[in-house]
Design an enzyme around this catalytic site. Structure first.
Site, mmCIF file in Angstrom:
data_model
loop_
_atom_site.group_PDB
_atom_site.id
_atom_site.type_symbol
_atom_site.label_atom_id
_atom_site.label_comp_id
_atom_site.label_asym_id
_atom_site.label_seq_id
_atom_site.Cartn_x
_atom_site.Cartn_y
_atom_site.Cartn_z
ATOM 1 N N GLY A 59 0.824 -1.216 0.000
ATOM 2 C CA GLY A 59 0.000 0.000 0.000
ATOM 3 C C GLY A 59 0.851 1.257 0.000
ATOM 4 N N ILE A 63 6.076 -7.931 7.322
ATOM 5 C CA ILE A 63 6.316 -9.260 7.875
ATOM 6 C C ILE A 63 5.712 -10.325 6.957
ATOM 7 C CG2 ILE A 63 6.396 -8.465 10.278
ATOM 8 C CD1 ILE A 63 3.572 -9.828 10.581
ATOM 9 N N ASP A 64 4.750 -9.920 6.113
ATOM 10 C CA ASP A 64 4.046 -10.899 5.275
ATOM 11 C C ASP A 64 4.900 -11.421 4.121
ATOM 12 O OD1 ASP A 64 1.872 -10.486 6.889
ATOM 13 O OD2 ASP A 64 0.835 -9.155 5.500
ATOM 14 N N ARG A 91 -4.955 -32.872 22.620
ATOM 15 C CA ARG A 91 -5.842 -31.953 21.901
ATOM 16 C C ARG A 91 -5.304 -31.634 20.510
ATOM 17 N NH1 ARG A 91 -6.396 -27.784 26.882
ATOM 18 N NH2 ARG A 91 -8.346 -28.592 27.728
ATOM 19 N N GLY A 126 -1.034 -13.185 7.331
ATOM 20 C CA GLY A 126 -0.820 -13.535 5.923
ATOM 21 C C GLY A 126 -2.151 -13.451 5.214
ATOM 22 N N GLU A 159 -4.245 -16.295 8.121
ATOM 23 C CA GLU A 159 -5.531 -15.598 8.308
ATOM 24 C C GLU A 159 -6.341 -15.499 7.016
ATOM 25 O OE1 GLU A 159 -4.727 -11.573 9.667
ATOM 26 O OE2 GLU A 159 -3.247 -11.296 8.086
ATOM 27 N N LEU A 202 1.557 -10.014 17.904
ATOM 28 C CA LEU A 202 2.837 -10.466 18.481
ATOM 29 C C LEU A 202 3.854 -10.687 17.367
ATOM 30 C CD1 LEU A 202 2.144 -13.183 21.198
ATOM 31 C CD2 LEU A 202 3.383 -11.038 21.472
ATOM 32 N N GLN A 203 3.331 -11.086 16.191
ATOM 33 C CA GLN A 203 4.225 -11.362 15.056
ATOM 34 C C GLN A 203 4.896 -10.104 14.532
ATOM 35 O OE1 GLN A 203 2.003 -14.541 12.412
ATOM 36 N NE2 GLN A 203 0.571 -13.487 13.756
HETATM 37 O O1 F6P Z 1 1.617 -6.150 8.319
HETATM 38 C C1 F6P Z 1 0.682 -6.847 7.533
HETATM 39 C C2 F6P Z 1 -0.391 -7.361 8.407
HETATM 40 O O2 F6P Z 1 0.283 -7.915 9.452
HETATM 41 C C3 F6P Z 1 -1.384 -8.363 7.840
HETATM 42 O O3 F6P Z 1 -0.980 -9.699 7.791
HETATM 43 C C4 F6P Z 1 -2.579 -8.145 8.719
HETATM 44 O O4 F6P Z 1 -3.762 -8.545 8.136
HETATM 45 C C5 F6P Z 1 -2.543 -6.686 8.938
HETATM 46 O O5 F6P Z 1 -1.189 -6.285 8.855
HETATM 47 C C6 F6P Z 1 -3.164 -6.210 10.211
HETATM 48 O O6 F6P Z 1 -2.882 -4.855 10.375
HETATM 49 P P1 F6P Z 1 -3.595 -3.868 11.417
HETATM 50 O O7 F6P Z 1 -4.195 -4.670 12.503
HETATM 51 O O8 F6P Z 1 -2.486 -2.992 11.870
HETATM 52 O O9 F6P Z 1 -4.602 -3.152 10.626
#
Ligand code: F6P
Length: 363
Positions: free
Chosen positions: A120, A142-143, A178, A186, A239, A287-288
């Protein structure tokens, strides 16, 4: 000889470990050339505020290489190409502020911009470049879904965080017999899920690149439980993963925004319903993105920052620095933002997962 005297740097979109290391490398490299550096706070927002453009020098970037977040702040709202304007009657219209951004940078006597961002933010940088602003982009997310670069900084740190989490889930999953389902970031590309899932020895990895069949997932779970030695299972879900017969899952944030979310919960419920196994799910979420960069991302970020200043010095504008191992080079910004980089289905990492018997949700 370049006639650059002052450059600006900003950080846009979601944060990623390594942003501060890039900023430091930009500032130190520029100072070596006798240039001044200013930072724009909160992506481009600082340009529209009184004290939103700050002078950066050697002292202001001391001791920040290892720190997470960004000293300049960032935002993934308020795109200047599509700026929301609220009217007294409560209606909202959108206007293109890109020309104003270029004018404001000129008012600040900025000769070139180093824009650090993901798809973006770099698309915004590309639009500014088309308006005549000298821009060099630095790929961040990070993606790891930006085209034209093998890796973005922040990715391997996120993979480490996720791998560590998957490792910890093993012991509690085994203790309770479990199935643990962990949702990782992602959106349209499952890089984190695939790398962390394989490294963390997951049994199932679901990514947006491969729409899954829940029956294939359940068969793998039952195969695990059929062995006395493995009465538990670990399922990793990006996700953006979705069922072949379904669609991506969204949730609403407290601010009323639509964000991906719920893919892990859905898979967990489906597994329980179909197998009767006890399941638990968790979302690793931000956390990622948190914490400082690992050594690989620190170095990559420093290399990207220093390379961006070299590109400015050489007048190679409208480009993005990119990793093409073992080197960093410049690629056209336009190409980098043209499409999202998904995991090639014939890639080694996917083949590795299959060779290890990991279920990817297909047959
Ligand atoms: O940085 C990318 C990302 O981590 C995506 O994987 C995720 O969907 C998004 O950002 C979430 O961003 P925010 O919660 O800051 O809008």
């Amino acid at each position: 000889m370049s006639d650059i005297r002052r450059i600006a740097v900003n950080t846009g979109g979601g944060d990623a470990p390594g942003l501060n290391a890039v900023i430091r490398a930009v500032v130190l490299s520029a100072e070596q050339l006798g240039w001044e550096v200013v930072g724009i706070n909160d992506s481009y927002d600082g340009l529209f505020e009184d004290d939103g453009v700050v002078r950066l020098d050697r002292r202001s970037v001391r001791g920040i290489t290892h720190l997470g977040g960004t000293i300049l702040g960032t935002t993934n709202r308020g795109n200047p190409l599509n700026w929301p304007v609220e009217h007294p009657d409560g209606t909202v219209t959108y206007e293109d502020r890109s020309k104003r951004v270029v004018d404001l940078l000129r008012e600040h006597e900025v000769d070139a911009l180093v824009a650090i961002g993901g798809d973006g933010s770099l698309a915004i940088a590309q639009a500014l470049s088309e308006l005549g602003l000298p821009v060099v982009g630095v790929p961040k997310t990070i993606d790891n879904d930006l085209a034209s670069t093998t890796f973005t900084f922040g990715f391997t740190t996120a993979v480490e965080t996720a791998t560590d989490a998957i490792g910890k889930l093993h012991s509690t999953a085994e203790a309770h017999e479990r199935t643990m389902v962990v949702e990782l970031m992602g959106r349209t590309a499952g890089w984190i899920a695939m790398y962390a899932g394989v490294a963390g020895t997951a049994d199932v990895i679901l990514i947006p690149e491969i729409p899954y069949e829940i029956d294939a997932v359940c068969e793998k779970i039952e195969e695990r439980y059929s062995s006395k030695r493995s009465q538990f299972a670990i399922v990793v879900v990006a996700e953006g993963a979705y069922a072949a017969e379904g669609s991506m899952k969204y949730r609403e944030t407290a601010e009323g925004q639509q964000r991906l979310g719920g893919a892990g919960k859905f898979v967990s419920e489906q597994i329980h319903e179909r197998t009767g196994r006890e399941t638990r799910e968790l979302v690793l979420g931000h956390l990622q993105r948190g914490g400082g960069p690992n050594a690989y991302d620190r170095l990559l970020a420093l290399r990207f920052g220093a390379a961006a200043v070299r590109m400015v010095q050489e007048g190679r504008f409208g480009t993005m620095v990119a990793l093409d191992p073992p080197n960093v080079h410049a690629v056209p910004l336009k190409e980098a933002v043209a499409h999202i980089k998904t995991i090639p289905l014939d890639s080694d990492v996917i083949q590795t997962a299959r060779s290890l018997g990991i279920c990817l949700g297909d047959r």
